[in-house]
Design a protein around this motif. Sequence first.
Motif, short mmCIF file in Angstrom:
data_model
loop_
_atom_site.label_atom_id
_atom_site.label_comp_id
_atom_site.label_asym_id
_atom_site.label_seq_id
_atom_site.Cartn_x
_atom_site.Cartn_y
_atom_site.Cartn_z
N VAL A 457 1.08 -1.17 0.16
CA VAL A 457 0.13 -0.11 -0.03
C VAL A 457 0.76 1.33 -0.11
O VAL A 457 2.21 1.15 0.39
N ASN A 459 0.56 5.63 0.78
CA ASN A 459 -0.25 6.48 1.27
C ASN A 459 0.10 7.95 0.32
O ASN A 459 -0.61 9.01 0.52
N THR A 462 -2.97 9.14 -2.24
CA THR A 462 -4.36 9.14 -2.01
C THR A 462 -4.81 10.86 -1.82
O THR A 462 -3.91 11.63 -1.57
N TYR A 470 -5.10 5.17 2.03
CA TYR A 470 -4.11 4.54 1.57
C TYR A 470 -4.77 3.75 0.06
O TYR A 470 -5.83 3.61 0.20
N LEU A 471 -3.48 3.52 -0.84
CA LEU A 471 -4.13 2.76 -1.95
C LEU A 471 -3.35 1.54 -2.03
O LEU A 471 -2.06 1.52 -1.72
N THR A 505 -7.79 0.85 -6.91
CA THR A 505 -8.94 2.06 -6.70
C THR A 505 -10.19 1.39 -6.50
O THR A 505 -10.70 0.32 -7.17
N GLN A 507 -9.63 3.61 -2.77
CA GLN A 507 -8.61 3.44 -1.51
C GLN A 507 -9.18 2.61 -0.57
O GLN A 507 -10.54 2.43 -0.48
#
Length: 569
Positions: A457, A459, A462, A470-471, A505, A507
């Motif tokens: 992930v 941050n 985002t 997070y993504l 996506t 997130q």
Amino acid sequence: MLDPAQSAALFVGVRNFRREKLVEVRYAVDDAIDLAYLFAFDAKVALVQPRRIVLALSGKPEKAESVERLKTLTEAGAVVESAGHTDVLALLESQAQTVGPNGILIAAFATHGFMGAQGNQYLVAGDSMLRHPETLLKDVKIRDLASRSDARRSLVLIDACRERMTVTRGAAPEPMLAAPPLRPIRGVVGQAVLSAAGAGGYAYDDDVRRNGVFTAAVLDGLSCGASVDPEGRITAPALGTFVNGRVTAWIRKYRDPNVEEGIQIHYDGGMLDMALATCGTTAKPGLAPRVPVNAEPAIVRIAEGSFSVLSDDGFRLWGGRVDGMVRRGVVADLDGDGKREVVIGVEHGQDSGKIFAFGGDGKKLWVADTTLPYNYGVARSGRMAITDLVTAELFQKGKRQVIAVAIDSQGWLDSNLTVFDQNGQRIGLYWHPGHLHKVIAGPIDPGGKVRIVAAGVTNSFTTAPRGAGYLAVVFLLDPADVRGEAPPHEGLADEGSQLWYGFITPQGQTVQRLELVDGDQDGQNEISVWTSTNHIFYLDVAGNVMSRSAADSATGNASFSLLGDIVSP
């Protein structure tokens, strides 16, 4: 001499109670599984074959390693049943009847327990009703059933009478007291009974070990913690002495400094000289099968800070401990000499972030470390922690390399992917602003070059403030060029060498599974990415989505997209 093929075992673990609102026995299912695994697969013990084991369980195990052990047991033939009171009694009677003259019956119970007004000790099954004693498991009945076998040898372990037994609906039929001293059964010989609750005492859970204190002591005692006789054997009295000492010491340290005895022990003359495990080079074979000559490592079993190395046939060859928690253990022929090595990755503790390599004989070969000068100017703990580790023949030259992903041990931003050669020398380092969780390596195109795929992930991309969202990300690396840092290049290193970098996506999702599979059966691998919302993407070597699907349990939406231009691999 005991024959594991003539033995039988029942391991009962009751964590949850269907008919009474009782405090759960958090590690009861773990206790049952961990004991079954020890008695079946530890070559020092090996008293019963897996296919002759039944587990009666109510609830799920707490520890991930117990989940894996249960899977191993069932794959080897062990059977899982429910833990209702009639189920347990029927299973115990059935298992006792299958024991041959050269076998032993093992029965272990982890649940709530209490003493009734008439001096009887009761154990609570998954469906017991406290107002109806006939739905409870009476200890004398259990020991009587356990004695009904041709061998007339049995070992009974009772990790019950847990602390804080609380009934939140109505009153109990009898006072909730500690168990009374065990009473012998007339005419029974060849039986040993160890009970966690000493007279006037209670049984306890160890939140560090994540087992009952009693069960943890039994596991340690049979793993050569107990004293051995001149032939290297651990007898029932020796195990009882060890377990009592260990439990007593724990209670004195954490509960009652004045306690005198930790457990109850009963064994008759037929069990005084019966060995339960063999330890040491002088031990005579008998209880544990001989390890085949030239047996090589094949499986690594991990249990918190320790690990055991098993052969292809499930024999324990050797083991070790680290200062921390073992995260991964793999077996591979690193140097291409036809002999397997063992690689161990560690999280937490003083050894956090380290990778240990051992020869097939258990000799330490090298130690590598993923903890390096940090790349990002944010808070950090000072040590990394391994989250995943694999080996692969990255350069197709007969040698295997070690690829590890690690995060800050306290969960701060810094994360890295590190590649080590077969001798533990670092040959690649890639920094990432967010946790990396998974890594795989292998060829994607038929006969193509090996690639490294990692997931985690970030941050940094985002719309929410850092730390608030997070993504999920997936990216591809060329093993010959692992360097720099991932986008958006906010640290000290140069731009990263990733071939592509993609996002999932919206997130808040994570990557739960990452695999190389030939999903469409065209002879060419795809990168399978399975999200925490149960959406699945199949990507080609360039990061293009070849297909996507959703499991029946999928929730919400998910899409995969690449950042910037794709660099042709």
